[in-house]
Design a protein around this motif. Structure first.
Motif, short mmCIF file in Angstrom:
data_model
loop_
_atom_site.label_atom_id
_atom_site.label_comp_id
_atom_site.label_asym_id
_atom_site.label_seq_id
_atom_site.Cartn_x
_atom_site.Cartn_y
_atom_site.Cartn_z
N LEU A 184 -2.30 63.24 62.77
CA LEU A 184 -2.64 64.13 61.65
C LEU A 184 -3.06 65.50 62.14
O LEU A 184 -2.74 66.52 61.52
CB LEU A 184 -3.75 63.50 60.81
CG LEU A 184 -3.36 62.26 60.00
CD1 LEU A 184 -4.58 61.65 59.33
CD2 LEU A 184 -2.30 62.61 58.96
N GLN A 185 -3.78 65.53 63.27
CA GLN A 185 -4.18 66.82 63.83
C GLN A 185 -2.96 67.62 64.28
O GLN A 185 -2.90 68.84 64.05
CB GLN A 185 -5.14 66.61 65.00
CG GLN A 185 -6.53 66.12 64.58
CD GLN A 185 -7.43 65.84 65.77
OE1 GLN A 185 -6.95 65.66 66.89
NE2 GLN A 185 -8.74 65.76 65.54
N GLU A 186 -2.00 66.95 64.92
CA GLU A 186 -0.78 67.64 65.34
C GLU A 186 0.01 68.13 64.13
O GLU A 186 0.53 69.26 64.13
CB GLU A 186 0.09 66.70 66.19
CG GLU A 186 -0.49 66.38 67.56
CD GLU A 186 -0.60 67.61 68.44
OE1 GLU A 186 0.26 68.52 68.30
OE2 GLU A 186 -1.53 67.67 69.26
N LYS A 187 0.07 67.31 63.09
CA LYS A 187 0.77 67.71 61.87
C LYS A 187 0.09 68.90 61.23
O LYS A 187 0.75 69.83 60.74
CB LYS A 187 0.81 66.53 60.90
CG LYS A 187 1.60 66.80 59.64
CD LYS A 187 1.65 65.58 58.75
CE LYS A 187 2.43 65.86 57.47
NZ LYS A 187 2.47 64.67 56.59
N TYR A 188 -1.22 68.90 61.26
CA TYR A 188 -1.97 70.02 60.69
C TYR A 188 -1.70 71.30 61.47
O TYR A 188 -1.52 72.38 60.87
CB TYR A 188 -3.46 69.70 60.71
CG TYR A 188 -4.34 70.86 60.34
CD1 TYR A 188 -4.46 71.28 59.02
CD2 TYR A 188 -5.05 71.55 61.33
CE1 TYR A 188 -5.26 72.36 58.68
CE2 TYR A 188 -5.85 72.64 60.99
CZ TYR A 188 -5.96 73.03 59.67
OH TYR A 188 -6.75 74.10 59.35
N LYS A 189 -1.67 71.21 62.81
CA LYS A 189 -1.39 72.38 63.62
C LYS A 189 0.01 72.92 63.32
O LYS A 189 0.21 74.13 63.23
CB LYS A 189 -1.51 72.03 65.11
CG LYS A 189 -2.94 71.74 65.56
CD LYS A 189 -2.98 71.39 67.04
CE LYS A 189 -4.40 71.07 67.50
NZ LYS A 189 -4.43 70.70 68.94
N THR A 190 0.99 72.00 63.16
CA THR A 190 2.36 72.43 62.85
C THR A 190 2.42 73.14 61.50
O THR A 190 3.03 74.20 61.36
CB THR A 190 3.29 71.22 62.86
OG1 THR A 190 3.22 70.56 64.13
CG2 THR A 190 4.73 71.64 62.59
N GLU A 191 1.78 72.53 60.50
CA GLU A 191 1.78 73.14 59.17
C GLU A 191 1.03 74.46 59.18
O GLU A 191 1.42 75.41 58.48
CB GLU A 191 1.14 72.17 58.16
CG GLU A 191 1.99 70.93 57.91
CD GLU A 191 1.35 70.00 56.91
OE1 GLU A 191 0.19 70.26 56.52
OE2 GLU A 191 2.01 69.03 56.51
N LEU A 192 -0.02 74.56 59.97
CA LEU A 192 -0.76 75.80 60.07
C LEU A 192 0.11 76.90 60.69
O LEU A 192 0.10 78.06 60.23
CB LEU A 192 -2.03 75.60 60.89
CG LEU A 192 -2.96 76.80 61.02
CD1 LEU A 192 -3.48 77.23 59.65
CD2 LEU A 192 -4.14 76.47 61.94
N GLY A 193 0.88 76.53 61.73
CA GLY A 193 1.78 77.50 62.35
C GLY A 193 2.86 77.95 61.36
O GLY A 193 3.19 79.15 61.30
N ALA A 194 3.40 76.99 60.59
CA ALA A 194 4.41 77.35 59.60
C ALA A 194 3.82 78.27 58.52
O ALA A 194 4.46 79.22 58.07
CB ALA A 194 4.98 76.09 58.95
N GLN A 209 1.32 80.38 58.92
CA GLN A 209 1.15 81.70 59.50
C GLN A 209 2.47 82.45 59.59
O GLN A 209 2.52 83.67 59.35
CB GLN A 209 0.51 81.57 60.89
CG GLN A 209 -0.94 81.07 60.85
CD GLN A 209 -1.52 80.86 62.23
OE1 GLN A 209 -0.80 80.86 63.22
NE2 GLN A 209 -2.83 80.65 62.30
N ALA A 210 3.54 81.71 59.92
CA ALA A 210 4.85 82.34 59.98
C ALA A 210 5.28 82.83 58.60
O ALA A 210 5.83 83.94 58.44
CB ALA A 210 5.89 81.37 60.54
N LEU A 211 5.04 82.02 57.56
CA LEU A 211 5.38 82.42 56.19
C LEU A 211 4.57 83.63 55.75
O LEU A 211 5.09 84.54 55.09
CB LEU A 211 5.14 81.25 55.23
CG LEU A 211 6.13 80.08 55.35
CD1 LEU A 211 5.71 78.94 54.44
CD2 LEU A 211 7.54 80.54 54.98
N LEU A 212 3.29 83.65 56.15
CA LEU A 212 2.45 84.79 55.80
C LEU A 212 2.95 86.06 56.48
O LEU A 212 2.95 87.14 55.87
CB LEU A 212 0.99 84.51 56.19
CG LEU A 212 0.26 83.45 55.36
CD1 LEU A 212 -1.12 83.18 55.94
CD2 LEU A 212 0.16 83.88 53.90
N ALA A 213 3.38 85.93 57.76
CA ALA A 213 3.91 87.09 58.46
C ALA A 213 5.21 87.58 57.80
O ALA A 213 5.41 88.80 57.63
CB ALA A 213 4.16 86.73 59.92
#
Length: 206
Positions: free
Chosen positions: A125-135, A137-141
């Motif tokens: 779940l932590q890895e999934k959260y990190k992936t979703e967080l990166g996605a 941030q990319a969407l925000l950029a």
């Protein structure tokens, strides 16, 4: 005094049982010393009122210290029993009382065999959260880039509107037709300029 750490009780009350009992012991002991000092002062005053009394303050102090030692021994004995009662009946947490952070464990019990699986699931779940967080941030950029492009497009449209208004002020009826005309003429000039540049280069070589 007790050497049982009683760690769960310490977490519940936010203080250690040993510290609590030590403070109670010191408070009682200080009170006992104050009482004996007051008694000594009363005895000295009474002896001073007796005519021909041969008892001096040094003898009174020795008797006071001796009696204080006796009282302290009795007090230590009684305090040991009182401490046991405090720890067993007052400062002891019943098994059915849980800290707020331990209540989820009661609602969702986990065996020793299930614990590694639970840890593995948490890591996933932590890895999934990190992936979703990166996605995210990319969407925000990307969204920020789109805002910049939208602002630039808005400025371009404003510029076109200003040019169109200027064209109307100078007698041009349709700015878009004028723009198409300018583009076509620029292309014609481009076709004329390219051969002339090539011919100029060839003449220089000769």
């Amino acid at each position: 005094m007790s050497v049982d750490p009683m760690t769960y009780e310490a977490q519940f009350f936010r203080f250690t049982m040993q510290t609590c009992m030590l403070r109670i012991y010191i408070a009682f002991q200080d009170y006992l010393f104050e009482v004996m000092q007051a008694v000594e002062q009363v005895i000295l005053k009474k002896l001073g009122d007796l005519p021909g009394c041969e008892i001096n303050p040094v003898q009174v102090r020795k008797c006071t210290e001796k009696f204080l030692g006796f009282m302290k021994g009795r007090f230590d004995n009684l305090f040991g029993k009182m401490e046991q009662l405090f720890l067993q009946l007052i400062l002891c947490i019943p098994p059915n009382i849980l800290l707020p952070e331990d209540k989820p464990q009661e609602l969702y019990p986990c065996s020793e065999e299930e614990f590694p699986l639970l840890q593995e699931e948490i890591e996933q779940l932590q890895e999934k959260y990190k992936t979703e967080l990166g996605a995210k941030q990319a969407l925000l950029a990307e969204l920020e880039e789109q805002k910049i492009m939208q602002a630039q497009l808005k400025q371009t449209l404003v510029l076109f509107d200003e040019l169109e208004n200027a064209g109307r002020d100078h007698g041009t009826s349709d700015f878009r037709e004028s723009l198409v005309f300018l583009v076509q003429n620029s292309r014609k000039l481009q076709t004329i300029r390219d051969p002339m540049e090539r011919e100029g280069k060839r003449m220089k070589i000769l």
